[in-house]
Design a protein around this motif. Structure first.
Motif, PDB file in Angstrom:
ATOM      1  N   UNK A   7      -3.818 -25.721  21.832  1.00 51.04           N
ATOM      2  CA  UNK A   7      -3.675 -24.272  21.793  1.00 51.04           C
ATOM      3  C   UNK A   7      -2.268 -23.844  22.176  1.00 51.04           C
ATOM      4  N   UNK A   8      -1.704 -24.475  23.181  1.00 53.88           N
ATOM      5  CA  UNK A   8      -0.351 -24.113  23.597  1.00 53.88           C
ATOM      6  C   UNK A   8       0.676 -24.391  22.508  1.00 53.88           C
ATOM      7  N   UNK A   9       0.489 -25.475  21.755  1.00 57.94           N
ATOM      8  CA  UNK A   9       1.408 -25.769  20.653  1.00 57.94           C
ATOM      9  C   UNK A   9       1.308 -24.702  19.570  1.00 57.94           C
ATOM     10  N   UNK A  10       0.104 -24.254  19.282  1.00 51.23           N
ATOM     11  CA  UNK A  10      -0.084 -23.198  18.292  1.00 51.23           C
ATOM     12  C   UNK A  10       0.587 -21.903  18.747  1.00 51.23           C
ATOM     13  N   UNK A  11       0.411 -21.586  20.007  1.00 49.80           N
ATOM     14  CA  UNK A  11       1.029 -20.364  20.526  1.00 49.80           C
ATOM     15  C   UNK A  11       2.551 -20.442  20.466  1.00 49.80           C
ATOM     16  N   UNK A  12       3.108 -21.622  20.734  1.00 48.53           N
ATOM     17  CA  UNK A  12       4.562 -21.758  20.711  1.00 48.53           C
ATOM     18  C   UNK A  12       5.110 -21.632  19.294  1.00 48.53           C
ATOM     19  N   UNK A  13       4.262 -21.870  18.279  1.00 46.87           N
ATOM     20  CA  UNK A  13       4.681 -21.766  16.884  1.00 46.87           C
ATOM     21  C   UNK A  13       4.474 -20.376  16.298  1.00 46.87           C
ATOM     22  N   UNK A  14       3.933 -19.464  17.101  1.00 49.28           N
ATOM     23  CA  UNK A  14       3.621 -18.130  16.585  1.00 49.28           C
ATOM     24  C   UNK A  14       4.804 -17.194  16.816  1.00 49.28           C
ATOM     25  N   UNK A  15       5.367 -16.680  15.752  1.00 49.30           N
ATOM     26  CA  UNK A  15       6.530 -15.808  15.833  1.00 49.30           C
ATOM     27  C   UNK A  15       6.168 -14.499  16.543  1.00 49.30           C
ATOM     28  N   UNK A  16       7.104 -13.944  17.301  1.00 53.79           N
ATOM     29  CA  UNK A  16       6.858 -12.708  18.069  1.00 53.79           C
ATOM     30  C   UNK A  16       6.419 -11.566  17.164  1.00 53.79           C
ATOM     31  N   UNK A  17       6.974 -11.485  15.942  1.00 49.17           N
ATOM     32  CA  UNK A  17       6.585 -10.410  15.023  1.00 49.17           C
ATOM     33  C   UNK A  17       5.118 -10.519  14.619  1.00 49.17           C
ATOM     34  N   UNK A  18       4.634 -11.752  14.498  1.00 49.96           N
ATOM     35  CA  UNK A  18       3.219 -11.936  14.160  1.00 49.96           C
ATOM     36  C   UNK A  18       2.332 -11.446  15.299  1.00 49.96           C
ATOM     37  N   UNK A  19       2.732 -11.758  16.519  1.00 50.58           N
ATOM     38  CA  UNK A  19       1.958 -11.312  17.673  1.00 50.58           C
ATOM     39  C   UNK A  19       1.813  -9.799  17.688  1.00 50.58           C
ATOM     40  N   UNK A  20       2.940  -9.099  17.559  1.00 45.30           N
ATOM     41  CA  UNK A  20       2.933  -7.641  17.668  1.00 45.30           C
ATOM     42  C   UNK A  20       2.312  -6.994  16.436  1.00 45.30           C
ATOM     43  N   UNK A  21       2.811  -7.363  15.263  1.00 47.20           N
ATOM     44  CA  UNK A  21       2.362  -6.681  14.049  1.00 47.20           C
ATOM     45  C   UNK A  21       0.928  -7.050  13.683  1.00 47.20           C
ATOM     46  N   UNK A  22       0.557  -8.291  13.938  1.00 42.17           N
ATOM     47  CA  UNK A  22      -0.819  -8.687  13.674  1.00 42.17           C
ATOM     48  C   UNK A  22      -1.793  -7.936  14.558  1.00 42.17           C
ATOM     49  N   UNK A  23      -1.446  -7.791  15.832  1.00 39.32           N
ATOM     50  CA  UNK A  23      -2.304  -7.033  16.748  1.00 39.32           C
ATOM     51  C   UNK A  23      -2.390  -5.571  16.332  1.00 39.32           C
ATOM     52  N   UNK A  24      -1.268  -5.003  15.938  1.00 40.85           N
ATOM     53  CA  UNK A  24      -1.261  -3.603  15.508  1.00 40.85           C
ATOM     54  C   UNK A  24      -2.187  -3.397  14.318  1.00 40.85           C
ATOM     55  N   UNK A  25      -2.168  -4.330  13.371  1.00 37.97           N
ATOM     56  CA  UNK A  25      -3.012  -4.218  12.181  1.00 37.97           C
ATOM     57  C   UNK A  25      -4.488  -4.252  12.552  1.00 37.97           C
ATOM     58  N   UNK A  26      -4.886  -5.226  13.396  1.00 35.80           N
ATOM     59  CA  UNK A  26      -6.294  -5.346  13.775  1.00 35.80           C
ATOM     60  C   UNK A  26      -6.751  -4.196  14.664  1.00 35.80           C
ATOM     61  N   UNK A  27      -5.828  -3.562  15.363  1.00 33.49           N
ATOM     62  CA  UNK A  27      -6.177  -2.410  16.197  1.00 33.49           C
ATOM     63  C   UNK A  27      -6.140  -1.107  15.396  1.00 33.49           C
TER      64      UNK A  27
END
Length: 451
Positions: A290-310
């Motif tokens: 899980x930590x490796x997956x998180x380290x590969x996740x771009x910051x834009x995906x974190x923010x914009x993906x969350x915004x979309x689902x919210x």
């Protein structure tokens, strides 16, 4: 009817895996969304483990946000019915669940395509019925915004009524194909639909024989009030996000009760929440994945993906991400059930915005279990035995690796406990799920005569 002691399992087919950072994993094919051999391999893994079906989600477009598009793998993949047609020739037993929207499709087109696919596959098809959820979809069909939530569901209800009516155009034995008499089809067993409703006017009949299953299995994935009412009335398999057992049990009981009130048997409405299993031979190994997956996740995906689902109701760039969520957020016209679930989950867990953003990237609010095969099997068994699920839609964090781990490590543990089958029991998806084949209403009524 007595509940089966074995759970149902589906595979949520994501090109790279369900985690937002999955496509960057070295073991994941970067072009999996347009590589049919990759999809065939995933289907073969699931079929080798006797999964009930493969589930393919979809939307009619991609986000307007270039940061999200640039760093995610969501925007490049096959259209579901096209892919399932290909997979039907490469598989023998596993069910094929294709998503299609009632908001921007037409009933006749879709009824014909799904009936064709059911014939092509020998009766293994299901339709995941969705209403479109994002304004970027509307813009591909001459509209600036989606219709409101209630209107979308009203159209969906009529849409399904029309499609089922078209599938009933012909009685099951209408196509006699008798070379001796020269009669190809008995037209006394043909019935016009002649539907005229608020949203559709469809004469019929469908220009293909009734599907082998009568109707392809009807799947639905909503959990808003309108979605639950729709599922209770129409759905035969319900895909839902339930991250906590007690909440999942309430949802399960509510939906079964509403279905029962409409005269439907409990075993004809199967509730299959999503589960994101990250499997390790030790807890530490799973956590490191899980930590490796998180380290590969771009910051834009974190923010914009969350915004979309919210539901795009909060500007996540303008708030303190280490602050707690407020008790309420503005209403969205997007995916209301997931918006509500994520907000309630964050408040319940006293999450900061940052913690919620990471949770969305990891699981989108589904049950996520990071641990050994035994720990994952424990969570599934507890949910199943305590009537929180009839089975699960498995969302591997990466593919093929995460799916292979589940098939090789978790499935044997479930079988050891008597919770999952070792082989297919029927020829059609309905038979394998224990769902009844619907009779043609004309046959039930004894109708005969030309339309």
């Amino acid at each position: 009817m007595r509940r089966n002691s074995e759970m149902k399992l589906g595979l949520y087919l994501a090109w790279a895996g369900y985690h937002a950072g999955a496509w960057r994993d070295p073991s994941v094919p970067a072009n999996g969304g347009v590589d049919v051999n990759h999809c065939v391999h995933l289907a073969a893994l699931a079929e080798s483990a006797a999964f009930h079906f493969i589930f393919l989600a979809d939307s009619q477009g991609i986000s307007d946000n270039h940061a999200l598009i640039a760093h995610s793998s969501y925007s490049g993949g096959f259209e579901p019915i096209t892919l399932m047609s290909a997979l039907s020739t490469k598989t023998r037993d596993i069910g094929l669940v294709a998503t299609a929207t009632t908001t921007y499709c037409q009933p006749y087109h879709l009824a014909r395509m799904l009936a064709s696919l059911d014939h092509l596959s020998g009766g293994r098809v299901a339709w995941n019925i969705v209403t479109s959820a994002f304004d970027f979809e509307a813009k591909n069909f001459g509209e600036d915004k989606l219709p409101d939530h209630e209107t979308r569901y009203a159209r969906a209800r009529e849409f399904v009524e029309v499609v089922k009516g078209l599938w009933d155009s012909w009685q099951d034995d209408a196509f006699i194909r008798d070379k001796q008499s020269g009669i190809f089809v008995d037209t006394t067993k043909l019935h016009l639909l002649n539907h005229r409703g608020e949203h559709f006017s469809v004469r019929g009949p469908l220009n293909i024989a009734r599907p082998p299953q009568g109707y392809p299995v009807l799947v639905q994935a909503g959990a808003s009030n309108a979605g639950i009412a729709f599922a209770a009335e129409i759905a035969e398999v319900v895909f839902t996000a339930q991250p906590f057992l007690e909440i999942g049990k309430r949802y399960y009981a509510t939906l079964k009760e509403k279905s029962r009130a409409l005269g439907r048997a409990d075993d004809q409405v199967l509730i299959m929440p999503g589960i994101v299993p990250i499997v390790g031979r030790t807890k530490q190994e799973a956590s490191e994945k899980l930590q490796r997956l998180r380290s590969d996740t771009h910051a834009d995906i974190l923010i914009e993906g969350a915004a979309l689902w919210l539901g795009s109701v909060v500007d996540l760039y303008s708030i303190d991400l280490d602050s707690l969520l407020p008790e309420t957020l503005p209403q969205t016209n997007s995916i209301q059930s997931r918006h509500k679930l994520l907000v309630e989950l964050a408040i319940r867990q006293k999450f900061t915005w940052r913690q919620l953003i990471h949770l969305i990237s990891d699981s989108n609010g589904h049950l996520m279990v990071v641990g050994t095969p035994e720990e994952i099997a424990n969570a599934m068994e507890d949910t199943f035995d305590q009537h929180g699920a009839d089975g699960f839609n498995v969302l591997p964090s990466t593919v093929p690796g995460g799916l292979k781990d589940f098939v090789e490590l978790v499935v044997p543990e479930l079988r050891r406990r008597g919770k999952f089958r070792s082989r297919y029991s029927g020829q059609t998806l309905r038979e394998n799920l224990g769902l009844k084949r619907p009779l043609n209403p004309a046959t039930r009524a004894g109708v005969c005569g030309r339309p």
